[in-house]
Write a protein that holds these residues in place. Sequence first.
Motif, PDB file in Angstrom:
ATOM      1  N   GLY A  71     -19.509  27.541   4.298  1.00 35.43           N
ATOM      2  CA  GLY A  71     -18.408  27.831   5.211  1.00 35.43           C
ATOM      3  C   GLY A  71     -17.295  28.587   4.533  1.00 35.43           C
ATOM      4  N   PHE A  72     -16.988  28.216   3.277  1.00 34.22           N
ATOM      5  CA  PHE A  72     -15.920  28.905   2.544  1.00 34.22           C
ATOM      6  C   PHE A  72     -16.314  30.353   2.245  1.00 34.22           C
ATOM      7  CE2 PHE A  72     -13.607  30.245  -1.206  1.00 34.22           C
ATOM      8  CZ  PHE A  72     -12.312  29.855  -0.893  1.00 34.22           C
ATOM      9  N   GLY A 133     -11.796  27.190   9.609  1.00 39.74           N
ATOM     10  CA  GLY A 133     -10.709  26.542   8.871  1.00 39.74           C
ATOM     11  C   GLY A 133     -10.218  27.350   7.690  1.00 39.74           C
ATOM     12  N   VAL A 134     -11.126  28.033   6.990  1.00 38.65           N
ATOM     13  CA  VAL A 134     -10.713  28.770   5.783  1.00 38.65           C
ATOM     14  C   VAL A 134     -10.372  30.230   6.086  1.00 38.65           C
ATOM     15  CG1 VAL A 134     -12.183  27.292   4.381  1.00 38.65           C
ATOM     16  CG2 VAL A 134     -13.056  29.500   5.117  1.00 38.65           C
ATOM     17  N   TYR A 139      -6.971  35.212   5.331  1.00 41.88           N
ATOM     18  CA  TYR A 139      -6.593  36.440   6.051  1.00 41.88           C
ATOM     19  C   TYR A 139      -5.081  36.674   5.960  1.00 41.88           C
ATOM     20  CZ  TYR A 139      -5.034  39.360   9.866  1.00 41.88           C
ATOM     21  OH  TYR A 139      -4.387  40.331  10.580  1.00 41.88           O
ATOM     22  N   ALA A 140      -4.296  35.656   6.309  1.00 43.04           N
ATOM     23  CA  ALA A 140      -2.843  35.829   6.367  1.00 43.04           C
ATOM     24  C   ALA A 140      -2.268  36.171   4.999  1.00 43.04           C
ATOM     25  CB  ALA A 140      -2.196  34.557   6.921  1.00 43.04           C
ATOM     26  N   ALA A 187      -6.805  27.517   1.692  1.00 45.47           N
ATOM     27  CA  ALA A 187      -8.097  27.482   2.380  1.00 45.47           C
ATOM     28  C   ALA A 187      -8.976  26.352   1.852  1.00 45.47           C
ATOM     29  CB  ALA A 187      -8.807  28.824   2.203  1.00 45.47           C
ATOM     30  N   LEU A 188      -8.912  26.086   0.551  1.00 45.79           N
ATOM     31  CA  LEU A 188      -9.713  24.993  -0.010  1.00 45.79           C
ATOM     32  C   LEU A 188      -9.289  23.651   0.583  1.00 45.79           C
ATOM     33  CD1 LEU A 188      -9.882  26.148  -3.730  1.00 45.79           C
ATOM     34  CD2 LEU A 188     -11.790  26.001  -2.127  1.00 45.79           C
ATOM     35  N   GLY A 189      -7.987  23.487   0.803  1.00 44.07           N
ATOM     36  CA  GLY A 189      -7.520  22.258   1.442  1.00 44.07           C
ATOM     37  C   GLY A 189      -8.033  22.140   2.867  1.00 44.07           C
ATOM     38  N   PHE A 190      -7.933  23.246   3.631  1.00 45.33           N
ATOM     39  CA  PHE A 190      -8.441  23.235   5.008  1.00 45.33           C
ATOM     40  C   PHE A 190      -9.954  23.030   5.033  1.00 45.33           C
ATOM     41  CE2 PHE A 190      -4.402  25.333   6.131  1.00 45.33           C
ATOM     42  CZ  PHE A 190      -4.083  24.583   7.245  1.00 45.33           C
TER      43      PHE A 190
END
Length: 258
Positions: A71-72, A133-134, A139-140, A187-190
């Motif tokens: 997913g990541f 989620g990531v 992106y932002a 992203a890793l947290g999400f």
Amino acid sequence: MNGISAWVRRLSPWLLPAATLAAWFWAAKLGWISARVFPAPWEVWDAAFKLAASGALAEHLGISAARAAVGFAIGGGLGFALGLANGLFPLAERLLDTSVQMIRNIPHLALIPLVILWFGIDETAKVFLVTLGVFFPIYANTFHGVRTVDRQLLEMGRVYGLGGFGLFRAVVFPAALPSILVGVRYALGFMWLTLIVAETIATTSGIGYLAMSAREFMQTDVVVLAILLYALLGKAADALARGLERRWLRWHPSYQAE
């Protein structure tokens, strides 16, 4: 003295977790915590040892890690590519950024019922949720990093004859990298947060499944073990991201200070 100071600096982040663990141990030892409400540390350790001995712990950990990694990779890759495109090309930003921002404001976990209708309850649904989620943090931050590159650096690069991909490789990407890596850490947290929820969707494997099945049998020691595993995996992922920061941003004065 310098050696002692270095060790104190390395160990100091672990003082609070160690103190919390000690407080938990003594509260359980003195009977201040009911075993039905919260298990003692040694009960969690016994549960971990039994699951490890049976091979179940490694199996569930491996499956969760694989879901998170896939997913990541997909979400992070798409977020990075789209952030670069929108940051570098004003036309792409005009066409795509508004749509991305509208989708970003939809809580991705609120899409779970729709995701189940689309993909069922197999692996695709879980990977899709992690991908969502990531995607947005990377992106932002990629978009922000590219857009905030110092104009004087760009002008200097052009003075030295750089242009096109050469200017991107030598100036734009290095200048945007600190912001991109901040996005990676978010992203890793999400990623783990989303995976916890995704693995509660009618699954038969993964750490989330381990916790959910333990809940049905009132095995609080296994539930706490699953929570601790998520915390440790999250810390390991964050440590990996910080390692990349130190390696790739050695030229940056702020990271040299670390």
